[in-house]
Design a protein around this motif. Structure first.
Motif, PDB file in Angstrom:
ATOM      1  N   VAL A  78      30.360  30.983  65.553  1.00  0.00           N
ATOM      2  CA  VAL A  78      29.916  32.294  64.811  1.00  0.00           C
ATOM      3  C   VAL A  78      29.965  32.080  63.174  1.00  0.00           C
ATOM      4  O   VAL A  78      28.617  32.415  62.901  1.00  0.00           O
ATOM      5  N   VAL A  79      30.665  31.410  62.673  1.00  0.00           N
ATOM      6  CA  VAL A  79      30.529  31.287  61.406  1.00  0.00           C
ATOM      7  C   VAL A  79      29.412  30.172  61.080  1.00  0.00           C
ATOM      8  O   VAL A  79      28.566  30.490  60.143  1.00  0.00           O
ATOM      9  N   LEU A 130      48.004  30.442  62.997  1.00  0.00           N
ATOM     10  CA  LEU A 130      46.656  31.223  63.160  1.00  0.00           C
ATOM     11  C   LEU A 130      45.914  31.167  61.756  1.00  0.00           C
ATOM     12  O   LEU A 130      44.854  31.514  61.706  1.00  0.00           O
ATOM     13  N   GLN A 131      46.625  30.542  60.977  1.00  0.00           N
ATOM     14  CA  GLN A 131      45.917  30.412  59.637  1.00  0.00           C
ATOM     15  C   GLN A 131      44.516  29.909  59.449  1.00  0.00           C
ATOM     16  O   GLN A 131      43.690  30.408  58.857  1.00  0.00           O
ATOM     17  N   PRO A 132      44.330  28.813  60.138  1.00  0.00           N
ATOM     18  CA  PRO A 132      42.896  28.370  60.045  1.00  0.00           C
ATOM     19  C   PRO A 132      41.821  29.354  60.676  1.00  0.00           C
ATOM     20  O   PRO A 132      40.632  29.427  60.333  1.00  0.00           O
ATOM     21  N   LEU A 159      37.829  33.867  59.982  1.00  0.00           N
ATOM     22  CA  LEU A 159      37.385  34.976  60.191  1.00  0.00           C
ATOM     23  C   LEU A 159      37.082  35.621  58.676  1.00  0.00           C
ATOM     24  O   LEU A 159      36.206  36.647  58.570  1.00  0.00           O
ATOM     25  N   GLU A 160      37.925  35.269  57.583  1.00  0.00           N
ATOM     26  CA  GLU A 160      37.960  36.024  56.535  1.00  0.00           C
ATOM     27  C   GLU A 160      36.208  35.464  55.910  1.00  0.00           C
ATOM     28  O   GLU A 160      35.723  36.450  55.180  1.00  0.00           O
ATOM     29  N   ALA A 204      35.234  45.498  53.429  1.00  0.00           N
ATOM     30  CA  ALA A 204      36.159  45.538  54.585  1.00  0.00           C
ATOM     31  C   ALA A 204      37.682  45.087  54.525  1.00  0.00           C
ATOM     32  O   ALA A 204      37.896  44.114  53.879  1.00  0.00           O
ATOM     33  N   PRO A 205      38.776  45.857  55.095  1.00  0.00           N
ATOM     34  CA  PRO A 205      39.969  45.631  54.879  1.00  0.00           C
ATOM     35  C   PRO A 205      40.424  44.237  55.253  1.00  0.00           C
ATOM     36  O   PRO A 205      39.596  43.885  56.511  1.00  0.00           O
TER      37      PRO A 205
END
Length: 243
Positions: free
Chosen positions: A140-141, A215-217, A222-223, A230-231
């Motif tokens: 997606v990115v 989950l960090q990567p 996602l960031e 957006a929060p």
């Protein structure tokens, strides 16, 4: 003996702090940021360095009307929901397995073995689910812009390069839990089983901390999709069984 009084002076990931508390007050734990910086050069072989350099320096293709991604379709809500779904499914599995560990007739009285099997099974579940999530987010990115395509390429190289080292390091968590298990058992004696429920809580807390670390990567990818204003996604607190 549950991990509710872990020292707060340490920096780094929650998993590092929890394992430091589990190891005892005399354990010497290096700052995880320094350890990562020191070891990254050792983990990257010359072929890995070439792949990473190629990803970083790949030319940005000129956008074309036919191939340019749509800027009207915002993938952020859908991908954020998918990340939270994966996190919730894994967290639910962690809570279920930790609560059930050592309770069945077949698991009672045989030491740490059933806890180890359940922990390793949860690690495999995390590796598979988060690996697929990360691949999805990379795709997606990469479709959003040439610059983000470069980011996705770098993430793919880092996943391939650092994955084996992550597996090796995470393999050391279960032995640390086993040492904690044995210390509790010896401290209370064979007739006292009151420590087993706090140990299950410790097991769950460590599983949740490992989940957030793994989950960090994916959260970083996602960031990259988050629209201005957006929060940011919330980070679950290890030890919260409702996470």
């Amino acid at each position: 003996m549950a991990l509710t009084t872990v020292r707060t002076g340490l920096t780094g990931a929650a998993l590092v702090r929890l394992l430091a508390g589990l190891a005892g007050p005399r354990a010497q734990v290096r700052d995880s940021r320094d350890a990562f910086a020191d070891r990254l050069s050792q983990w990257l072989g010359w072929t890995d360095a070439i792949s990473l350099s190629a990803a970083l320096e790949r030319p940005l293709p000129a956008p074309s009307a036919a191939g340019a991604p749509s800027t009207t379709d915002d993938p952020w809500p859908q991908e954020q929901a998918e990340v939270e779904r994966v996190r919730a499914v894994l967290a639910h599995g962690h809570a279920k397995e930790a609560a059930a560990a050592g309770r069945s007739t077949f698991e009672q009285g045989i030491g740490f073995s059933p806890y180890r099997q359940r922990y390793l099974a949860r690690q495999q579940a995390m590796e598979m689910a988060i690996g697929l999530l990360r691949e999805r987010l990379r795709a997606v990115v990469a479709a959003r812009s040439p610059e983000l395509a470069r980011l996705a390429a770098v993430d793919a190289v880092m996943a391939q390069t650092l994955g084996p080292h992550e597996d090796r390091l995470m393999a050391g968590v279960a032995p640390m839990l086993e040492k904690h298990f044995r210390c509790l058992a010896e401290a209370h004696g064979p007739e006292d089983e009151s420590w087993q429920e706090p140990f299950r809580q410790d097991l769950h807390t460590v599983l949740m901390a490992e989940l957030e670390l793994r989950l960090q990567p994916a959260l970083a990818l996602l960031e990259a999709l988050r629209p201005p204003g957006a929060p940011a996604p919330a980070v679950a607190t290890p030890g919260n069984k409702d996470a």
